[in-house]
Design an enzyme around this catalytic site. Structure first.
Site, PDB file in Angstrom:
ATOM      1  NE  ARG A  61      -3.434  -2.012   2.219  1.00  0.00           N
ATOM      2  CZ  ARG A  61      -4.825  -2.789   2.884  1.00  0.00           C
ATOM      3  NH1 ARG A  61      -5.926  -1.344   3.295  1.00  0.00           N
ATOM      4  NH2 ARG A  61      -5.862  -4.164   2.575  1.00  0.00           N
TER       5      ARG A  61
ATOM      6  NE  ARG B  43      -2.169   4.479   8.858  1.00  0.00           N
ATOM      7  CZ  ARG B  43      -3.388   4.172   8.237  1.00  0.00           C
ATOM      8  NH1 ARG B  43      -3.629   4.067   7.210  1.00  0.00           N
ATOM      9  NH2 ARG B  43      -4.197   3.800   9.862  1.00  0.00           N
TER      10      ARG B  43
ATOM     11  CD  GLU C 252      -9.315  -0.579   9.980  1.00  0.00           C
ATOM     12  OE1 GLU C 252      -9.034   0.141   9.889  1.00  0.00           O
ATOM     13  OE2 GLU C 252      -9.092  -2.008   9.403  1.00  0.00           O
TER      14      GLU C 252
ATOM     15  CB  SER D 260     -11.589  -4.001   7.807  1.00  0.00           C
ATOM     16  OG  SER D 260     -12.729  -3.301   7.277  1.00  0.00           O
TER      17      SER D 260
ATOM     18  NE  ARG E 293      -2.252  -1.584  10.441  1.00  0.00           N
ATOM     19  CZ  ARG E 293      -3.309  -0.535  10.716  1.00  0.00           C
ATOM     20  NH1 ARG E 293      -4.921  -0.966  11.034  1.00  0.00           N
ATOM     21  NH2 ARG E 293      -3.007   0.009   9.578  1.00  0.00           N
TER      22      ARG E 293
HETATM   23  N1  SSA Z   1      -0.260  -0.265   5.695  1.00  0.00           N
HETATM   24  C1  SSA Z   1      -1.091  -1.204   6.619  1.00  0.00           C
HETATM   25  N2  SSA Z   1       0.264  -1.478   7.183  1.00  0.00           N
HETATM   26  C2  SSA Z   1      -0.266  -2.468   7.707  1.00  0.00           C
HETATM   27  N3  SSA Z   1      -1.241  -3.445   8.100  1.00  0.00           N
HETATM   28  C3  SSA Z   1      -2.361  -2.690   7.157  1.00  0.00           C
HETATM   29  C4  SSA Z   1      -2.244  -1.488   6.950  1.00  0.00           C
HETATM   30  N4  SSA Z   1      -2.735  -1.691   5.652  1.00  0.00           N
HETATM   31  C5  SSA Z   1      -3.885  -1.812   6.513  1.00  0.00           C
HETATM   32  N5  SSA Z   1      -3.966  -2.894   7.313  1.00  0.00           N
HETATM   33  C6  SSA Z   1      -4.298  -4.387   7.943  1.00  0.00           C
HETATM   34  O1  SSA Z   1      -4.591  -5.181   6.826  1.00  0.00           O
HETATM   35  C7  SSA Z   1      -6.093  -4.706   7.567  1.00  0.00           C
HETATM   36  C8  SSA Z   1      -6.818  -5.267   6.233  1.00  0.00           C
HETATM   37  O2  SSA Z   1      -6.846  -3.593   5.679  1.00  0.00           O
HETATM   38  S1  SSA Z   1      -8.297  -3.091   5.119  1.00  0.00           S
HETATM   39  O3  SSA Z   1      -7.614  -2.314   3.834  1.00  0.00           O
HETATM   40  O4  SSA Z   1      -9.505  -2.518   6.681  1.00  0.00           O
HETATM   41  N6  SSA Z   1      -9.516  -4.469   4.926  1.00  0.00           N
HETATM   42  C9  SSA Z   1      -8.799  -5.370   3.617  1.00  0.00           C
HETATM   43  O5  SSA Z   1      -7.899  -5.104   2.926  1.00  0.00           O
HETATM   44  C10 SSA Z   1     -10.186  -6.613   3.168  1.00  0.00           C
HETATM   45  N7  SSA Z   1      -9.921  -6.896   2.444  1.00  0.00           N
HETATM   46  C11 SSA Z   1     -10.551  -7.055   4.752  1.00  0.00           C
HETATM   47  O6  SSA Z   1      -8.820  -7.947   5.227  1.00  0.00           O
HETATM   48  C12 SSA Z   1      -6.777  -3.435   8.036  1.00  0.00           C
HETATM   49  O7  SSA Z   1      -7.461  -4.263   8.796  1.00  0.00           O
HETATM   50  C13 SSA Z   1      -4.861  -3.279   8.745  1.00  0.00           C
HETATM   51  O8  SSA Z   1      -5.394  -4.667  10.833  1.00  0.00           O
END
Ligand code: SSA
Length: 424
Positions: free
Chosen positions: A258, A273, A347, A350, A388
Site C-alpha cells: 500500500r 502502517r 483497527e 475489517s 500490525r
Molecule cells: N498499511 C498497512 N500496514 C499494516 N497493516 C495494514 C495496513 N493497511 C491495512 N492493514 C491491515 O490490514 C487490515 C485489512 O485492511 S483493510 O483495508 O481494512 N481491509 C481489507 O483489506 C479487506 N480485504 C479485509 O481484510 C487492516 O484492518 C489492518 O489490520
C-alpha cells in the site's frame, strides 16, 4: 456495480446511497446517458431492419428499379456506420459511471460522514492494568534487538520494517495460527500473489478511485494489490458456476502493498502502517441470498473474534457508518484491538458484505436450482494482518522484565515457548 434496471426503477434509493456515502456522482446524468443510448440503439436497430428489408427487395425488383434500391442499401449502411462512434462513446461513458455507483447500505448502517461516526457495538476482554510503566511496541522491539529501524529506513525508506530473531518467529506463528484455524473451519487455504491486472482492481471495487493507493510497475500492466481480496475476487471472473459449487470459502495468505498516499504523518513509527505487510484474508463467494450473506458476515466476524480471543487481546467491534464503508459495501464492521501505549483501540480487522456488487464487476454468475443465472454474493474479512497485529500482541503481553508472554494458543507454533525475549 448495480443492475441498470434497478437504478432506473429505484433512482431515489440509489441517489440516497450516493449522498450518504459521499460519492460524487450524478445519477440523473447517468440516467440521461442511459436513455440516449437506448434511443441510439433503437435507431440503429430500425436502420438495420430497414436495410435487411431493402436487401430482400433487390433480387425481386424489376431491373430498372434495382439501382435505386442498391443505392438505398448503401445509404442505410452509411447511416449505420455514422451511428457507431456515438454508440461506442455512450456505452463507454455509461460504463464508467456505472462503475462508480455505490451499493445500497443495509438499513442497520448508521448515516455518518467519516470514521468518527462509526458506532461501537461491543467490547470484549479487559485492557490490562500494568503494575509497571508499559513500553510501546517500538521500544519493546528495540530493547530485545528485534528491530533495526534506522538501517531499514536507509535501505527502504519510511513505512518500512525489519524484524529480527524471535519477533520473526512470532510474526510467522500468528499468520500460521490464523491459516490453521481457518482451515480447521473449512476455509480452503490459498497462498496467492499480490500481482494483478487493473481489471482485478476494478472487480474488487478498488478502482476507479483507489488508484493512488496502489504501487504500479514501470512498463508492466500488473500492479501490487493491498489485499489478497483483489486477486482472489477475480479468480473466477467471467465464469458461470454451478449452484452446488457455492459457497466457496478461502483463507488467502499474501503479501500486501500500500502506498498509504494521504496518510502522511499518521502512524509513522513502528509497525501499524507500513508499505508492505502480510495478511491472511477470509474470502467467501455465496449464493445471491441476503439472509445467507448476512450469516456469512457473522461467521467471518466470529472467526476474527475467536482468533483475537485466542491471542488474549482485548478488542471492540464497531459498525462503520455510511461515510466510512466504501462504495461497494452493504454492511461493514471493523474490529479494533487495544493498544496500551496509545490507550486506544486500533483497527486490526475489517469485515464486509458486498452483495452482488463485486460479482457484477467480475461477471461472476452461477446457475440456481431453477436454472436461472444469478450474480454471486461476496464477503471478506481480515483473518490476521502482520505486522500490525504484533503491536497489540507485544504491548498487551509485555512483562515487567521486558519479555513477552506467549498466549497459550500460539505456544505450539513457537516450540512450546511460554515467553519470548530475555529479561532486560
Ligand atoms: N498499511 C498497512 N500496514 C499494516 N497493516 C495494514 C495496513 N493497511 C491495512 N492493514 C491491515 O490490514 C487490515 C485489512 O485492511 S483493510 O483495508 O481494512 N481491509 C481489507 O483489506 C479487506 N480485504 C479485509 O481484510 C487492516 O484492518 C489492518 O489490520
Amino acid at each position: 456495480m448495480l443492475d441498470l434496471k434497478f437504478i432506473r426503477e429505484h433512482a431515489d434509493t440509489v441517489k440516497h446511497a450516493v449522498q450518504v456515502k459521499g460519492v460524487r456522482l450524478d445519477i440523473d446524468e447517468l440516467l440521461r446517458l442511459d436513455r440516449e443510448l437506448v434511443e441510439l440503439k433503437q435507431r440503429a436497430e430500425a436502420t438495420q431492419a430497414e436495410r435487411n428489408a431493402n436487401a430482400k427487395l433487390v433480387p425481386k425488383a424489376a431491373p430498372e428499379a434495382r439501382p435505386a434500391l442498391i443505392q438505398r442499401g448503401k445509404d442505410l449502411a452509411e447511416e449505420l456506420r455514422a451511428l457507431e462512434p456515438a454508440l461506442r462513446a455512450h456505452e463507454d461513458n455509461l460504463k464508467q459511471l456505472l462503475l462508480r455507483v455505490p451499493n445500497i447500505p443495509h438499513p442497520s448502517v448508521p448515516v455518518g460522514r467519516d470514521d468518527s461516526e462509526n458506532v461501537e457495538l461491543r467490547r470484549e476482554g479487559t485492557p490490562p492494568a500494568f503494575a509497571f510503566t508499559p513500553l510501546d511496541h517500538v521500544a519493546l522491539l528495540e530493547q530485545q534487538g528485534w528491530s533495526d529501524p534506522e538501517r531499514v529506513a536507509r535501505v527502504s525508506g519510511s513505512r518500512s520494517y525489519l524484524l529480527k530473531g524471535e519477533a520473526v518467529m512470532l510474526e510467522m506463528a500468528v499468520l500460521t495460527f490464523a491459516l490453521d484455524f481457518l482451515a480447521g473451519r473449512g476455509f480452503t487455504p490459498l497462498s496467492t500473489t499480490a500481482l494483478a491486472r487493473p481489471e482485478a482492481f476494478v472487480g474488487s471495487g478498488h478502482f476507479p478511485g483507489g488508484e493512488d493507493q496502489v504501487y504500479k510497475i514501470e512498463g508492466d500492466e500488473l500492479m501490487l494489490a493491498g489485499t489478497a481480496e483483489v486477486p482472489v475476487n477475480s479468480l473466477y471472473a467471467g465464469e458461470q458456476l454451478a449452484a452446488e459449487a457455492l459457497p466457496m470459502t478461502y483463507a488467502a495468505i499474501s503479501a500486501a502493498f500500500r502506498s498509504e498516499a494521504g496518510s502522511a504523518g499518521r502512524d509513522v513509527r513502528g509497525l501499524i502502517r507500513v508499505h508492505e505487510f502480510r495478511k491472511v484474508e477470509q474470502y467467501v463467494l455465496c449464493r445471491a441470498d441476503e439472509a445467507e450473506g448476512l450469516r456469512w458476515f457473522q461467521t467471518l466476524l466470529g472467526n476474527a473474534e475467536v482468533l483475537l480471543q485466542a491471542l488474549e487481546l482485548p478488542y471492540r467491534v464497531v459498525q462503520n457508518c455510511t461515510g466510512d464503508m466504501g462504495a461497494g459495501k452493504v454492511l461493514m464492521y471493523d474490529i479494533e484491538t487495544w493498544v496500551p501505549s496509545e490507550g486506544l483501540y486500533r483497527e486490526t480487522h475489517s469485515c464486509s458484505y458486498l452483495g452482488d456488487w463485486q460479482a457484477r464487476r467480475t461477471g461472476l454468475r452461477y446457475r440456481d436450482e431453477h436454472g436461472k443465472l444469478l450474480y454471486a454474493h461476496t464477503l471478506n474479512n481480515t483473518g490476521i494482518a502482520a505486522p500490525r497485529i504484533l503491536v497489540p500482541l507485544l504491548e498487551n503481553h509485555q512483562q515487567p522484565d521486558g519479555t513477552i508472554r506467549v498466549p497459550e494458543a500460539l505456544r505450539p507454533y513457537l516450540g512450546g515457548k511460554a515467553v519470548l525475549g530475555r529479561a532486560v
